[in-house]
Scaffold this active site. Structure first.
Site, PDB file in Angstrom:
ATOM      1  N   ASP A  10       0.888  -1.235   0.129  1.00  0.00           N
ATOM      2  CA  ASP A  10       0.053  -0.081  -0.086  1.00  0.00           C
ATOM      3  C   ASP A  10       0.981   1.138  -0.053  1.00  0.00           C
ATOM      4  O   ASP A  10       1.959   1.685   0.832  1.00  0.00           O
ATOM      5  CB  ASP A  10      -0.941  -0.116   1.434  1.00  0.00           C
ATOM      6  CG  ASP A  10      -1.783  -1.113   1.513  1.00  0.00           C
ATOM      7  OD1 ASP A  10      -1.992  -1.876   0.276  1.00  0.00           O
ATOM      8  OD2 ASP A  10      -2.413  -1.310   2.410  1.00  0.00           O
ATOM      9  N   ASP A 135     -15.573  -3.229  -0.180  1.00  0.00           N
ATOM     10  CA  ASP A 135     -14.960  -2.807   1.278  1.00  0.00           C
ATOM     11  C   ASP A 135     -16.259  -2.537   2.057  1.00  0.00           C
ATOM     12  O   ASP A 135     -16.974  -1.838   1.748  1.00  0.00           O
ATOM     13  CB  ASP A 135     -14.231  -1.570   1.065  1.00  0.00           C
ATOM     14  CG  ASP A 135     -13.231  -1.872   0.057  1.00  0.00           C
ATOM     15  OD1 ASP A 135     -12.888  -3.080  -0.192  1.00  0.00           O
ATOM     16  OD2 ASP A 135     -12.579  -0.904  -0.559  1.00  0.00           O
TER      17      ASP A 135
END
Length: 246
Positions: A10, A135
């Site tokens: 990330d 998500d």
């Protein structure tokens, strides 16, 4: 499909980071060279890399695109599969990444706002290259870097996006993401039972037992971030325990 452990890389402000529940400023880990991190995961046995441009996801500007391009250039020759998400808001964004050599693009906000984008990409590049991220916080899908809540459930949208041509789904349980308190497998299991495409799970992995639990939901893979970066276990240990669990 063999269950796979996928390390997360990330990126935020040019660094490799791990955030708690996606909140900027909550970094558990911050490393200066994401390209070196990616190559290290490959050297440790990763077959797939999960690259997320957090600047793109949170702010809508894909500032880490040059780093992603460098990782693709360095790792693809070794036969590594690469999936990329974060800030992919248009057909042009996604197509550019796929032409670059990315194996799968991960759509989230763009897919929720414009579901036909999924069909367009699947028709143009093949379903296997299109992943939709679901998500979930408190049972509902979050978008725009998890800053905005929709009214849709993961199961509802998973069924819809499979019909539109998504070749796989990425399910992240935000309620457990980054907290290092273990996984809640029930939502993943519900999604797996509702669709026929592969489901990649994410969120809450803390120990090796969590990997086994996710594998037994029927998920095809799990993305692991904080647990690897903070040394809860090594990638080699994770791969070994999954191989032993028959």
């Amino acid at each position: 499909m063999t269950f796979e452990i996928i390390p997360a890389v990330d990126m935020r402000n040019g660094k490799c980071v791990q955030l708690v529940q996606g909140v900027p400023g909550s970094e558990l880990v911050s490393l200066d060279d994401p390209v070196a991190v990616a190559k290290d995961w490959v050297s440790q046995g990763a077959r797939t890399l999960h690259l997320i441009d957090l600047d793109g996801a949170i702010d809508g500007a894909r500032h880490n695109a040059p780093i992603i391009e460098e990782i693709v250039k360095e790792c693809k020759p070794a036969g590594i599969s690469i999936q990329v998400g974060g800030g992919i808001r248009s057909l042009e964004d996604a197509a550019g990444l796929l032409r670059l050599g990315v194996d799968r693009v991960i759509l989230s906000t763009a897919a929720i706002n414009d579901p036909q984008l999924v069909k367009q990409l699947a028709d143009s590049f093949g379903s296997e290259r299109v992943n939709v991220a679901l998500d979930s916080r408190n049972g509902k899908i979050s978008i725009e870097g998890w800053k905005k809540q929709s009214e849709h459930t993961a199961v509802e949208m998973g069924i819809k996006f499979e019909k539109l041509g998504a070749g796989s789904l990425l399910f992240t349980n935000i309620d457990t993401e980054g907290l290092m308190q273990g996984v809640n497998t029930r939502p993943t299991e519900e999604l797996v039972k509702s669709v026929s495409v592969p489901v990649i799970a994410s969120g809450g992995v803390t120990g090796l037992a969590d990997l086994i639990a996710i594998k037994r939901t029927g998920a095809s893979a799990v993305v692991v971030g904080s647990a690897l970066y903070t040394g809860k276990f090594t990638l080699a240990e994770a791969i070994t325990i999954i191989e032993k669990d028959i």
